[in-house]
Design a protein around this motif. Structure first.
Motif, PDB file in Angstrom:
ATOM      1  N   LEU A   6       2.829  -1.191  -9.929  1.00 47.26           N
ATOM      2  CA  LEU A   6       1.379  -1.081  -9.758  1.00 47.26           C
ATOM      3  C   LEU A   6       0.656  -2.297 -10.342  1.00 47.26           C
ATOM      4  O   LEU A   6      -0.286  -2.823  -9.737  1.00 47.26           O
ATOM      5  CB  LEU A   6       0.868   0.195 -10.425  1.00 47.26           C
ATOM      6  N   ILE A  15       1.292  -5.302  -8.030  1.00 39.31           N
ATOM      7  CA  ILE A  15       0.543  -5.194  -6.773  1.00 39.31           C
ATOM      8  C   ILE A  15      -0.945  -5.431  -7.012  1.00 39.31           C
ATOM      9  O   ILE A  15      -1.609  -6.147  -6.254  1.00 39.31           O
ATOM     10  CB  ILE A  15       0.783  -3.815  -6.130  1.00 39.31           C
ATOM     11  N   GLY A  16      -1.480  -4.833  -8.077  1.00 39.56           N
ATOM     12  CA  GLY A  16      -2.889  -5.030  -8.378  1.00 39.56           C
ATOM     13  C   GLY A  16      -3.235  -6.474  -8.669  1.00 39.56           C
ATOM     14  O   GLY A  16      -4.359  -6.935  -8.387  1.00 39.56           O
ATOM     15  N   ALA A  70      -4.330   0.307  -6.753  1.00 37.59           N
ATOM     16  CA  ALA A  70      -3.218   0.024  -7.663  1.00 37.59           C
ATOM     17  C   ALA A  70      -3.707  -0.170  -9.090  1.00 37.59           C
ATOM     18  O   ALA A  70      -3.109   0.350 -10.052  1.00 37.59           O
ATOM     19  CB  ALA A  70      -2.456  -1.219  -7.191  1.00 37.59           C
ATOM     20  N   TYR A 130      -2.961   2.373 -12.136  1.00 35.93           N
ATOM     21  CA  TYR A 130      -2.261   1.857 -13.321  1.00 35.93           C
ATOM     22  C   TYR A 130      -2.989   2.266 -14.596  1.00 35.93           C
ATOM     23  O   TYR A 130      -2.372   2.765 -15.547  1.00 35.93           O
ATOM     24  CB  TYR A 130      -2.148   0.340 -13.226  1.00 35.93           C
ATOM     25  N   SER A 186       0.824  -1.206   0.000  1.00 35.64           N
ATOM     26  CA  SER A 186       0.000   0.000   0.000  1.00 35.64           C
ATOM     27  C   SER A 186       0.861   1.260   0.000  1.00 35.64           C
ATOM     28  O   SER A 186       0.557   2.235  -0.710  1.00 35.64           O
ATOM     29  CB  SER A 186      -0.924  -0.012   1.217  1.00 35.64           C
ATOM     30  N   THR A 208       2.275   1.665  -3.452  1.00 29.34           N
ATOM     31  CA  THR A 208       1.225   2.081  -4.388  1.00 29.34           C
ATOM     32  C   THR A 208       0.965   3.575  -4.305  1.00 29.34           C
ATOM     33  O   THR A 208       0.965   4.281  -5.325  1.00 29.34           O
ATOM     34  CB  THR A 208      -0.073   1.309  -4.102  1.00 29.34           C
ATOM     35  N   TRP A 209       0.741   4.074  -3.105  1.00 32.50           N
ATOM     36  CA  TRP A 209       0.401   5.492  -2.961  1.00 32.50           C
ATOM     37  C   TRP A 209       1.593   6.393  -3.244  1.00 32.50           C
ATOM     38  O   TRP A 209       1.421   7.521  -3.723  1.00 32.50           O
ATOM     39  CB  TRP A 209      -0.164   5.751  -1.571  1.00 32.50           C
TER      40      TRP A 209
END
Length: 219
Positions: free
Chosen positions: A127, A130-131, A185, A189, A25, A28-29
């Motif tokens: 991204l 992670i997604g 994410a 993306y 997280s 991602t941010w």
């Protein structure tokens, strides 16, 4: 939903799952903020540079005005002008300049565009990864938590609905956490890929105009 209870009753595997999701997280941010700001500055800088270039009286004046402006189109302009100058200076000696000027400029501009757009690809792989993996990591934590919850229930001998629902409900937090990490994410993306595509289209349109301008400029 008591997150403190999850960490108190969970073992090192479940806690590791949550720590991995927290790290995902954060990544991602961080990528979202950094890349969104960079994309916004690039588009704003491109609009400013194009205005300066097309309002200039000569190509030399345009180059002088955009030299200190940080934008993709500024970099592309400087690289294209440099390629044009090198061709005119070494067209009788360099093997690279043995092709016509138009083809030479097209090749150099395309190479410059590829190098410039590569700067905006950073973080997209993270991204996408992670997604794609965060929901499964959360699901793994849930399965692991449910397994240990059932083991503890069977050892204690309490088989009531209340005894089963509580631990299993807490274990499902891992799946929710995985989705909480994955959804931003995936959305980020898609947003950044779309932004890079529009940026590339804008630069491609400008490159055509710049190519014509350089072909019709005097040595």
């Amino acid at each position: 939903m008591n997150l403190a209870l999850v960490f108190q009753s969970g073992d090192y595997v479940l806690m590791s799952v949550f720590l991995v999701l927290v790290l995902m997280s954060i990544i991602t941010w961080t990528v979202i903020v950094v890349r969104a700001l960079k994309l916004r500055r690039a588009k704003k800088g491109n609009a400013e540079v194009q205005k300066l270039i097309w309002n200039a009286n000569t190509l030399e004046e345009a180059v002088a005005q955009v030299r200190d402006v940080d934008s993709p189109i500024s970099d592309l302009t400087l690289e294209a002008v440099k390629a044009h100058e090198n061709y005119c200076q070494y067209k009788d000696t360099k093997i690279a300049a043995a092709v016509p000027l138009s083809e030479y400029l097209v090749r150099q501009i395309r190479n410059s565009m590829s190098q410039i757009m590569r700067r905006f690809d950073g973080g997209l792989t993270a991204l996408a990864s992670i997604g794609a993996t965060a929901p499964f990591i959360g699901l793994f934590g849930t399965v692991w938590g449910i397994y240990h919850a059932l083991i503890n229930i069977s050892e204690s001998g309490q088989m009531s609905i209340a005894a089963v629902a509580g631990p299993i409900g807490e274990a499902l937090v891992a799946t929710a956490a995985g989705l909480f990490v994955a959804i931003p994410a995936v959305l980020a993306y898609n947003f950044l890929v779309r932004g890079n595509k529009t940026l590339s289209q804008d630069m491609d349109a400008y490159a055509h105009d710049l190519h014509v301008q350089l072909l019709n400029s005097k040595d």
